[in-house]
Design a protein around this motif. Structure first.
Motif, PDB file in Angstrom:
ATOM      1  N   UNK A   1       0.837  -1.189   0.000  1.00  0.00           N
ATOM      2  CA  UNK A   1       0.000   0.000   0.000  1.00  0.00           C
ATOM      3  C   UNK A   1       0.877   1.246   0.000  1.00  0.00           C
ATOM      4  N   UNK A   2       0.475   2.241  -0.794  1.00  0.00           N
ATOM      5  CA  UNK A   2       1.219   3.501  -0.821  1.00  0.00           C
ATOM      6  C   UNK A   2       0.925   4.290   0.455  1.00  0.00           C
ATOM      7  N   UNK A   3       1.932   5.003   0.948  1.00  0.00           N
ATOM      8  CA  UNK A   3       1.821   5.692   2.230  1.00  0.00           C
ATOM      9  C   UNK A   3       1.513   7.177   2.108  1.00  0.00           C
ATOM     10  N   UNK A   4       1.541   7.714   0.909  1.00  0.00           N
ATOM     11  CA  UNK A   4       1.292   9.150   0.754  1.00  0.00           C
ATOM     12  C   UNK A   4       0.634   9.403  -0.601  1.00  0.00           C
ATOM     13  N   UNK A   5       0.038  10.603  -0.727  1.00  0.00           N
ATOM     14  CA  UNK A   5      -0.558  10.996  -2.004  1.00  0.00           C
ATOM     15  C   UNK A   5       0.538  11.195  -3.049  1.00  0.00           C
ATOM     16  N   UNK A   6       0.225  10.851  -4.288  1.00  0.00           N
ATOM     17  CA  UNK A   6       1.150  11.064  -5.407  1.00  0.00           C
ATOM     18  C   UNK A   6       0.578  12.193  -6.260  1.00  0.00           C
ATOM     19  N   UNK A   7       1.190  13.364  -6.142  1.00  0.00           N
ATOM     20  CA  UNK A   7       0.683  14.560  -6.822  1.00  0.00           C
ATOM     21  C   UNK A   7       1.401  14.721  -8.159  1.00  0.00           C
ATOM     22  N   UNK A   8       0.681  14.472  -9.248  1.00  0.00           N
ATOM     23  CA  UNK A   8       1.266  14.616 -10.573  1.00  0.00           C
ATOM     24  C   UNK A   8       1.377  16.074 -11.003  1.00  0.00           C
ATOM     25  N   UNK A   9       0.759  16.975 -10.242  1.00  0.00           N
ATOM     26  CA  UNK A   9       0.864  18.399 -10.552  1.00  0.00           C
ATOM     27  C   UNK A   9       2.119  19.023  -9.962  1.00  0.00           C
ATOM     28  N   UNK A  10       2.762  18.328  -9.015  1.00  0.00           N
ATOM     29  CA  UNK A  10       3.972  18.835  -8.381  1.00  0.00           C
ATOM     30  C   UNK A  10       5.191  18.439  -9.197  1.00  0.00           C
ATOM     31  N   UNK A  11       6.141  19.355  -9.283  1.00  0.00           N
ATOM     32  CA  UNK A  11       7.357  19.093 -10.049  1.00  0.00           C
ATOM     33  C   UNK A  11       8.352  18.221  -9.295  1.00  0.00           C
ATOM     34  N   UNK A  12       8.093  17.963  -8.003  1.00  0.00           N
ATOM     35  CA  UNK A  12       9.008  17.173  -7.193  1.00  0.00           C
ATOM     36  C   UNK A  12       9.017  15.716  -7.655  1.00  0.00           C
ATOM     37  N   UNK A  13      10.211  15.198  -7.955  1.00  0.00           N
ATOM     38  CA  UNK A  13      10.404  13.801  -8.380  1.00  0.00           C
ATOM     39  C   UNK A  13       9.571  13.434  -9.611  1.00  0.00           C
ATOM     40  N   UNK A  14       9.265  14.421 -10.447  1.00  0.00           N
ATOM     41  CA  UNK A  14       8.440  14.162 -11.617  1.00  0.00           C
ATOM     42  C   UNK A  14       9.282  14.191 -12.885  1.00  0.00           C
ATOM     43  N   UNK A  15       8.987  13.233 -13.769  1.00  0.00           N
ATOM     44  CA  UNK A  15       9.654  13.154 -15.059  1.00  0.00           C
ATOM     45  C   UNK A  15       8.586  13.195 -16.142  1.00  0.00           C
ATOM     46  N   UNK A  16       8.746  14.119 -17.128  1.00  0.00           N
ATOM     47  CA  UNK A  16       7.763  14.289 -18.199  1.00  0.00           C
ATOM     48  C   UNK A  16       8.415  13.939 -19.530  1.00  0.00           C
ATOM     49  N   UNK A  17       7.784  13.034 -20.271  1.00  0.00           N
ATOM     50  CA  UNK A  17       8.274  12.629 -21.586  1.00  0.00           C
ATOM     51  C   UNK A  17       7.154  12.798 -22.614  1.00  0.00           C
TER      52      UNK A  17
ATOM     53  N   UNK B   1       5.808  10.584 -14.989  1.00  0.00           N
ATOM     54  CA  UNK B   1       6.214   9.596 -13.984  1.00  0.00           C
ATOM     55  C   UNK B   1       6.643  10.305 -12.716  1.00  0.00           C
ATOM     56  N   UNK B   2       6.266   9.750 -11.586  1.00  0.00           N
ATOM     57  CA  UNK B   2       6.670  10.258 -10.276  1.00  0.00           C
ATOM     58  C   UNK B   2       7.419   9.149  -9.565  1.00  0.00           C
ATOM     59  N   UNK B   3       8.644   9.429  -9.140  1.00  0.00           N
ATOM     60  CA  UNK B   3       9.480   8.428  -8.478  1.00  0.00           C
ATOM     61  C   UNK B   3       9.487   8.659  -6.969  1.00  0.00           C
ATOM     62  N   UNK B   4      10.018   7.687  -6.265  1.00  0.00           N
ATOM     63  CA  UNK B   4      10.164   7.814  -4.818  1.00  0.00           C
ATOM     64  C   UNK B   4       8.864   7.732  -4.040  1.00  0.00           C
ATOM     65  N   UNK B   5       7.895   6.981  -4.542  1.00  0.00           N
ATOM     66  CA  UNK B   5       6.604   6.835  -3.851  1.00  0.00           C
ATOM     67  C   UNK B   5       6.751   5.711  -2.824  1.00  0.00           C
ATOM     68  N   UNK B   6       6.628   6.041  -1.559  1.00  0.00           N
ATOM     69  CA  UNK B   6       6.828   5.057  -0.495  1.00  0.00           C
ATOM     70  C   UNK B   6       5.640   4.105  -0.400  1.00  0.00           C
TER      71      UNK B   6
END
Length: 620
Positions: free
Chosen positions: A137-153, A163-168
């Motif tokens: 189970x993921x422990x936190x929200x994954x915000x695709x609007x935030x630039x933190x740990x986000x990769x756009x292709x 893609x968002x990396x580092x999702x605990x």
């Protein structure tokens, strides 16, 4: 009848049946020589003495047992060891779940990608792609609007992959338990129905109240993080605040493996100041200066002190909803690229009405949300053994919740909350590159109970956790330990009349037991002569002409070993093989890495003979 002597010689050191019986016989002979002469083993008089010795033996045993069970170093019963450990401030761990960092991605239409950004809500469930299935189970929200740990292709077909990396994520399944509370009860205890609970996620009440977990009921404040909305607060994502929590609970582990939560004793409707008398009323008699409150001081009711809210508030007339997570153990240590199946996910879009305006677009985005784990999920371990609880509880008490000595760091590491993972072995030393630094080597295990290097998320969790207890000047460096894979090559001379295969198989099983991975540790050594002596002691073995430890590394016949090369001969002296302090040894493939031979000459060392490998290619 002669007068009895006022002085009785009694031996208070006798505690077992035989000594008590002997003392009774001696006592009767000395003080009742004319009244009691029946000392025949089959007589009724001797039966009375033996009955009294029997009662005395039972009483002394029970007294000794009760005293021993009061000390954690001598206690035997599991329930007492667990209780004593919790009294020392240490909470024994159930099975510990594995933790992992996931990468979550989604496909958006390039022309409308800004309007269709969303947040994947925490609690999304991911399954492994193998059997038996392990849930994460993921422990936190994954915000695709935030630039933190986000990769756009962006690609030429008009599709943008975000893609968002580092999702605990943590292994386990979240469950709910409802408990109806009527009249308030002091120190209310609720035992949850499931075993192997690794985390209490939340405790809420139907009246809207929220209860918070604390280390002990005397702690009435906790640290919380509020989202940083002020530019003057720097780059921190959260601002730490101290929050007072009158409604709180502590977690207790039961010897049966169940988990309980206990609330405070505050059951009074009045405030504490109204219940506890004013000390000024008792300084001088009222006849001299009068009572400041205008009334004569009332008698102090000591029971009221256990009813106040100083140790927390007891719930009343409500229904408690307890959200907890179960699961754990070494079987949750999943390999890389095995967590790819979302079975439960909830998306919240930035544009509130996007679902009603573009149902097809929303459905396509929902179906495109996938995940993967580049690193393995690690940190899962079995529940603590009794000896582990005993040792960790004593060390935890000695460390006094701070890290000063090197051993304190290892003790604190073992007390890290289960939901953040755990390590199999650890070793700490002064950082050779920093005089004010501490270097901590860690090692984990995978689902097959083989040694594995810890994932990044485990090391990050350890660093964050230890920062709460370290000295201000200490720098903590978390490093991977080295794995030295070993093999064993031996030659034996079986005893007369013993089949060669039977003798070799018995030796192989003994070596597998001696070199079990559970016995390995950092800064360890193997006494080869001792292993040789234990083999020699077997009834089916006459002599052991050869016993040699070998190093396995790289890929051998399709089997993967660690890449650590280790010179066995250079690190052996006087029959003792010494391993580096930052390395642990492992007999990774015991069915292939033990090579057995027998001598042709049964009388002693010889050449040639029969040779097999443990389980290799149809051997033994």
């Amino acid at each position: 009848m002669p007068a009895r002597s006022p002085n009785r010689d009694i031996n208070y050191l006798s505690k077992d049946f035989d000594s008590i019986k002997a003392d009774l016989i001696d006592y009767v002979k000395r003080h009742f020589p004319n009244d009691w002469r029946d000392f025949n083993d089959a007589s009724g008089g001797m039966a009375l003495l033996e009955l009294m010795a029997y009662v005395g033996d039972i009483l002394t045993f029970n007294i000794d047992r009760q005293v021993n069970e009061s000390y954690i170093s001598r206690a035997i019963e599991t329930k007492n060891i667990v209780s004593l450990a919790q009294n020392l401030g240490y909470t024994p761990k159930n099975q510990v779940p594995a933790v992992v960092n996931l990468s979550v991605s989604a496909d958006l239409t390039t022309s409308t990608s800004g309007e269709t950004l969303f947040t994947l809500k925490k609690g999304a469930t991911v399954f492994t792609n193998y059997e038996p299935i392990v849930a994460f189970e993921t422990l936190s929200d994954v915000d695709f609007a935030s630039a933190s740990n986000r990769i756009v292709n962006e690609d030429s077909s008009g599709v943008t992959t975000v893609s968002v990396t580092g999702v605990s994520a943590v292994a386990g399944v979240t469950k709910l338990f409802n408990y109806k509370v009527g009249a308030p009860s002091k120190f209310l205890k609720i035992t949850l129905p499931d075993s192997n609970i690794n985390e209490i996620v939340s405790v809420s009440a139907s009246d809207g109240a929220e209860y918070y977990g604390v280390d002990n009921l005397a702690r009435d404040t906790i640290f919380i993080g509020e989202v940083n909305t002020s530019s003057s607060s720097g780059d921190a994502g959260y601002v730490m605040r101290l929050k007072r929590v009158p409604k709180r609970y502590v977690v207790e582990r039961e010897p049966t493996g169940l988990t309980s939560i206990r609330f405070g004793p505050g059951v009074l409707d009045e405030s504490d100041t109204e219940v506890i008398p004013n000390p000024n009323d008792f300084v001088l008699p009222p006849s001299l200066r009068g009572s400041p409150s205008g009334f004569a001081p009332a008698a102090v009711d000591s029971t009221n002190f256990l009813k106040t809210k100083s140790l927390g508030v007891a719930p009343r007339d409500t229904t408690l909803t307890i959200n907890y997570r179960t699961g754990g153990g070494v079987t949750t240590n999943a390999g890389p690229n095995t967590l790819k199946r979302f079975v439960n996910k909830q998306l919240q879009y930035v544009q509130p009405n996007i679902e009603s305006l573009s149902a097809d677009v929303v459905r396509n985005i929902f179906d495109s949300v996938i995940c993967n784990n580049v690193e393995q999920a690690s940190g899962g371990e079995q529940a603590e053994s009794i000896e582990s609880i005993r040792t960790n509880a004593v060390n935890n008490m000695a460390s006094q919740m701070r890290c000063v000595t090197l051993q304190d760091y290892q003790t604190r590491l073992m007390a890290m909350p289960a939901q953040f993972g755990t390590v199999f072995r650890s070793f700490v030393r002064k950082d050779p590159t920093n005089n004010l630094g501490v270097e901590l080597f860690v090692m984990t295990r995978n689902s097959n109970l083989k040694l594995a290097l810890p994932a990044t998320v485990i090391k990050n969790n350890i660093e964050v956790y230890l920062k709460q207890f370290k000295s201000f000047s200490d720098n903590i460096k978390i490093s991977n330990g080295k794995i030295i894979n070993i093999g064993v090559d031996f030659t034996i001379a079986p005893a007369e009349g013993v089949n060669d295969a039977e003798a070799m198989m018995e030796v192989i099983l003994l070596i597998q037991k001696i070199l079990d991975t559970a016995r390995t540790n950092f800064n360890d050594s193997l006494i080869v002569s001792e292993i040789q002596a234990r083999i020699q002691s077997l009834a089916k073995v006459r002599s052991v002409p050869l016993l040699k430890i070998t190093n396995k590394y790289g890929v051998i016949e399709g089997r993967d070993y660690s890449g650590t090369q280790f010179n066995i001969e250079a690190n052996s002296s006087a029959g003792i093989l010494k391993f580096p302090e930052d390395a642990v040894w492992e007999l990774k493939y015991p069915n292939f890495d033990i090579i057995a031979r027998t001598t042709e000459n049964r009388g002693g060392a010889g050449g040639g003979g029969t040779g097999v490998t443990a389980g290799g290619g149809g051997g033994y």
